[in-house]
Design a protein around this motif. Structure first.
Motif, PDB file in Angstrom:
ATOM      1  N   UNK A   1       0.828  -1.206   0.000  1.00 20.27           N
ATOM      2  CA  UNK A   1       0.000   0.000   0.000  1.00 20.27           C
ATOM      3  C   UNK A   1       0.857   1.248   0.000  1.00 20.27           C
ATOM      4  N   UNK A   2       2.033   1.167   0.672  1.00 22.67           N
ATOM      5  CA  UNK A   2       2.892   2.340   0.740  1.00 22.67           C
ATOM      6  C   UNK A   2       3.595   2.621  -0.570  1.00 22.67           C
ATOM      7  N   UNK A   3       4.042   1.536  -1.229  1.00 21.44           N
ATOM      8  CA  UNK A   3       4.894   1.768  -2.401  1.00 21.44           C
ATOM      9  C   UNK A   3       4.095   1.837  -3.687  1.00 21.44           C
ATOM     10  N   UNK A   4       2.749   1.785  -3.610  1.00 27.41           N
ATOM     11  CA  UNK A   4       1.970   1.743  -4.835  1.00 27.41           C
ATOM     12  C   UNK A   4       2.105   3.039  -5.633  1.00 27.41           C
ATOM     13  N   UNK A   5       2.369   4.169  -4.948  1.00 24.73           N
ATOM     14  CA  UNK A   5       2.486   5.438  -5.674  1.00 24.73           C
ATOM     15  C   UNK A   5       3.929   5.831  -5.925  1.00 24.73           C
ATOM     16  N   UNK A   6       4.874   4.950  -5.556  1.00 24.81           N
ATOM     17  CA  UNK A   6       6.289   5.288  -5.740  1.00 24.81           C
ATOM     18  C   UNK A   6       6.689   5.031  -7.178  1.00 24.81           C
ATOM     19  N   UNK A   7       7.503   5.938  -7.716  1.00 25.98           N
ATOM     20  CA  UNK A   7       8.147   5.660  -8.993  1.00 25.98           C
ATOM     21  C   UNK A   7       9.081   4.477  -8.754  1.00 25.98           C
ATOM     22  N   UNK A   8       9.210   3.580  -9.741  1.00 28.86           N
ATOM     23  CA  UNK A   8      10.033   2.378  -9.577  1.00 28.86           C
ATOM     24  C   UNK A   8       9.512   1.506  -8.436  1.00 28.86           C
ATOM     25  N   UNK A   9       8.193   1.274  -8.425  1.00 26.66           N
ATOM     26  CA  UNK A   9       7.564   0.483  -7.375  1.00 26.66           C
ATOM     27  C   UNK A   9       8.144  -0.920  -7.309  1.00 26.66           C
TER      28      UNK A   9
ATOM     29  N   UNK B   1      11.056  -1.936  -7.736  1.00 25.14           N
ATOM     30  CA  UNK B   1      12.329  -1.980  -7.022  1.00 25.14           C
ATOM     31  C   UNK B   1      12.120  -1.690  -5.542  1.00 25.14           C
ATOM     32  N   UNK B   2      11.255  -0.736  -5.272  1.00 20.58           N
ATOM     33  CA  UNK B   2      11.101  -0.244  -3.900  1.00 20.58           C
ATOM     34  C   UNK B   2      10.502  -1.299  -2.974  1.00 20.58           C
ATOM     35  N   UNK B   3       9.487  -2.022  -3.455  1.00 20.57           N
ATOM     36  CA  UNK B   3       8.812  -2.967  -2.563  1.00 20.57           C
ATOM     37  C   UNK B   3       9.758  -4.034  -2.012  1.00 20.57           C
ATOM     38  N   UNK B   4      10.533  -4.743  -2.855  1.00 26.00           N
ATOM     39  CA  UNK B   4      11.446  -5.729  -2.262  1.00 26.00           C
ATOM     40  C   UNK B   4      12.479  -5.115  -1.330  1.00 26.00           C
ATOM     41  N   UNK B   5      12.959  -3.904  -1.639  1.00 29.50           N
ATOM     42  CA  UNK B   5      13.967  -3.288  -0.774  1.00 29.50           C
ATOM     43  C   UNK B   5      13.417  -3.009   0.616  1.00 29.50           C
ATOM     44  N   UNK B   6      12.125  -2.666   0.676  1.00 31.60           N
ATOM     45  CA  UNK B   6      11.513  -2.428   1.979  1.00 31.60           C
ATOM     46  C   UNK B   6      11.139  -3.739   2.664  1.00 31.60           C
ATOM     47  N   UNK B   7      10.571  -4.624   1.861  1.00 31.59           N
ATOM     48  CA  UNK B   7       9.890  -5.809   2.392  1.00 31.59           C
ATOM     49  C   UNK B   7      10.891  -6.862   2.896  1.00 31.59           C
ATOM     50  N   UNK B   8      11.901  -7.175   2.073  1.00 30.34           N
ATOM     51  CA  UNK B   8      12.768  -8.316   2.406  1.00 30.34           C
ATOM     52  C   UNK B   8      13.564  -8.137   3.703  1.00 30.34           C
ATOM     53  N   UNK B   9      14.200  -6.972   3.950  1.00 38.01           N
ATOM     54  CA  UNK B   9      14.908  -6.878   5.228  1.00 38.01           C
ATOM     55  C   UNK B   9      13.980  -7.024   6.424  1.00 38.01           C
ATOM     56  N   UNK B  10      12.769  -6.473   6.316  1.00 41.75           N
ATOM     57  CA  UNK B  10      11.872  -6.513   7.480  1.00 41.75           C
ATOM     58  C   UNK B  10      11.421  -7.945   7.774  1.00 41.75           C
TER      59      UNK B  10
END
Lengths: 177, 236, 224
Positions: free
Chosen positions: C153-161, C163-172
């Motif tokens: 839900x957070x990264x849906x409006x990000x440019x380069x979504x 890329x962004x989702x795995x970078x946020x999701x995997x470490x957590x």
């Protein structure tokens, strides 16, 4: 206006948080291992092997000339170097033959080793590092060079950015006057 | 005149003086540790830097929480400043730790709990900064970034617990001279470490303050541009 | 209480019906995970010992990476169809929207696992069909979808979504993945509940913490 948090979540949240805390506390019963290990440094005076050439016993003489004998467990760790300084890292279960060969090599060179042990069982047998403090200085140097370089690069970056922004602010303010 | 004084921030003077004292203590005063030799002096650098990156995480999560609560711009500025400084300190911590581990543990890296935790947290805060860079500016970006800050704070104890459990199941192969020998320095070590940590704490605060000011200037520029646009529109 | 559950189910069922019609997410997740597994069958020499050693790690790394591709779609459809605004206008609280979306994602990843895990058993020659595996999968999927829904839900409006989702999701989710890998490792070595208890507890703690916190925090994401 509907409330942002529904009663379902609101009411159960507190209970679940308590349950979570309890779970973390109860599951965190990691048994702290009592460490009654001792460390001995000296030169190798005897290496025993069985019929297959596997290392079985090691005798080490410390600086006062007292000889101590050690046996091994399968977990015993080795970190030994040859004359050229290449380090060989292994455990007793992996290659007991090579361990015996390395220790005999140390006996012939009078190269000192450090043994950590408990109840006559050696836990680790490693190279005594005292003679090579100078080579370690390279690592110390590397740490300082790399981290200070990083620090200065970041500070310079911040300084540049601040100067550009300040210029921009002055320009915009000038437009008003 | 102003340009010269701009460099001489009182915080910078204090941290430079403290750093000088710390460096004297590290290299001239404290005796060499017997097990590891000279390389043990990395400790006086590694631990304060790690402490700095930990402070960074605390400040990010605290100010993210306060931003979500109060919706005040200054908490967002503090969060982004401390995330960036914290990541720089974190990179220094990881690099100095690896270089230290090589001579004393005979490996560059191992699955020890504190190492794993530090690495994963470093990735989370790098992602925090990337998210801010990718997201269009505005109140929503600040809100979402604050959420990442809070999530990272909640995750860190879980990561540490998991990493600890993992390293108990897979004991790291560590056989260097410092594998299980405790240090023989005691109180001298403590004193030097304290001094060095103090110096790095001041340095951290100085960098945080500088980064905060940059963020503030960026906001001022946006504000000024908006005002100048309004003036132009009214004149036209 | 009953109303809240009905709302969650309504949102979850809506996503489920969409998925039954076009099968986007499940096919993407299962296909990606199967590819990862089959690449590893030749990337690593899979004798019995190696398979037990690397198998669990490969399985969960595959599912985590594949899960990201599925989660990317979860909110993309809502934004493309402008249905997110409709959901936000509805007289329901935000946490129920979150729980409904998380339920949908949970079901998708769960169904994908029903395809992936038998394939894993065949490709790696490991016996994994036991009750323990069911519990591991449930706990891991719950955590993945809890965190994944929030970040999607957070990264849906990000440019380069993408890329962004795995970078946020995997470490957590790393602690959860550790728990899943370690318990699956115990399982393929023929060990049972007692050995994996600590890891399962950790997974439960992770799931509960992130479900509750995400439900609370979701109101700040859908706020305009």
């Amino acid at each position: 206006m509907q409330s942002r948090i529904s009663p379902l979540v609101g009411r159960t949240a507190l209970a679940t948080m308590f349950a979570l805390a309890a779970l973390v506390i109860f599951s965190n019963q990691s048994a702290a291992q009592a460490k009654d290990e001792e460390v001995l440094s000296g030169v190798v005076v005897g290496v025993d092997t069985d019929d297959n050439g596997n290392l079985t016993r090691l005798a080490v003489s410390d600086s006062s000339g007292q000889v101590t004998t050690f046996k091994f467990s399968t977990n015993t760790q080795f970190g030994l170097e040859n004359q050229a300084g290449d380090r060989w890292v292994s455990s007793h279960s992996d290659d007991p033959v090579e361990a015996a060969r390395r220790l005999r090599d140390h006996r012939e060179r009078f190269a000192p080793i450090t043994v950590s042990h408990a109840n006559g069982i050696a836990h680790s047998v490693v190279e005594r590092e005292e003679g090579k403090l100078e080579t370690n200085l390279g690592y110390l140097f590397a740490v300082f060079v790399i981290t200070w370089a990083l620090f200065f690069a970041y500070t310079l970056y911040m300084g540049r950015k601040q100067r550009v922004l300040q210029y921009e602010i002055a320009r915009l303010k000038g437009m008003f006057d | 005149m102003n340009k010269v004084l701009g460099f001489l921030d009182p915080l910078l003077i204090v941290s430079a003086a403290l750093m000088g004292v710390a460096l004297y203590l590290i290299f001239m005063w404290v005796p060499t540790e017997t097990n590891q030799g000279a390389v043990q002096r990395i400790l006086y650098f590694h631990v304060p830097v790690a402490w700095g990156s930990m402070m960074g995480i605390f400040v990010v999560s605290g100010s993210s929480f306060l931003y979500l609560w109060k919706k005040d711009e200054k908490w967002d500025r503090l969060a982004v400043a401390s995330a960036e400084v914290g990541v720089v300190f974190g990179a220094m911590m990881l690099l100095s730790g690896m270089i230290w581990a090589r001579p004393v543990w005979a490996v560059w890296w191992t699955g020890e709990a504190k190492l794993t935790t530090a690495l994963i947290l470093f990735f989370i805060y790098v992602a925090y900064l990337m998210f801010r860079a990718y997201f269009p500016p505005g109140a929503q970006r600040q809100r979402l970034a604050a959420i990442i800050g809070v999530i990272g704070a909640i995750d860190s104890p879980i990561i540490y617990f998991a990493a600890n459990l993992w390293s108990q199941a897979h004991p790291p192969l560590v056989t260097g001279p410092a594998a299980d020998a405790d240090s023989a320095l005691g109180s001298d070590l403590g004193a030097v470490l304290l001094m060095s940590t103090l110096a790095f704490t001041f340095l951290f605060i100085y960098m945080l303050q500088t980064r905060y000011k940059i963020r503030k200037s960026e906001d001022d520029i946006v504000e000024l541009k908006r005002a100048s646009n309004a003036v132009e529109a009214s004149q036209a | 209480m009953k109303d809240s559950l009905a709302v969650i189910w309504a949102i979850g069922r809506k996503d489920l019906l969409l998925e039954i019609r076009n099968k986007d997410v499940v096919v993407a997740v299962a296909g990606f995970a199967l590819l990862v597994l089959s690449i590893f069958t030749f990337a690593v020499d899979l004798n019995q010992a190696n398979a037990k050693l690397v198998g669990p790690g490969v399985l969960w790394a595959g599912i985590a990476f594949a899960g990201v591709t599925g989660l990317n779609r979860a909110f993309a459809l809502e934004v493309e169809g402008n249905t997110l605004e409709a959901l936000m206008l509805a007289p329901i609280s935000r946490d129920l929207i979150y729980l409904g979306k998380a339920l949908g994602n949970f079901l998708f990843i769960w169904v994908a696992q029903l395809i992936v895990i038998p394939a894993f058993a065949v490709l790696f020659n490991l016996i994994v069909f036991r009750w323990e595996m069911l519990v591991i999968c449930l706990l891991a999927t719950l955590g993945l979808s809890a965190v994944g829904t929030l970040f999607a839900a957070m990264s849906v409006r990000v440019r380069a979504r993408e890329v962004m989702l795995p970078l946020l999701f995997l470490p957590v989710v790393t602690p959860l993945l550790m728990a899943a890998v370690e318990s699956t490792g115990h399982l393929v070595h023929g060990r049972s509940w007692g050995d994996m208890a600590q890891w399962l507890q950790l997974a439960v703690a992770f799931d509960v913490a992130f479900l509750v916190v995400s439900a609370f925090i979701f109101q700040h994401i859908l706020e305009d």
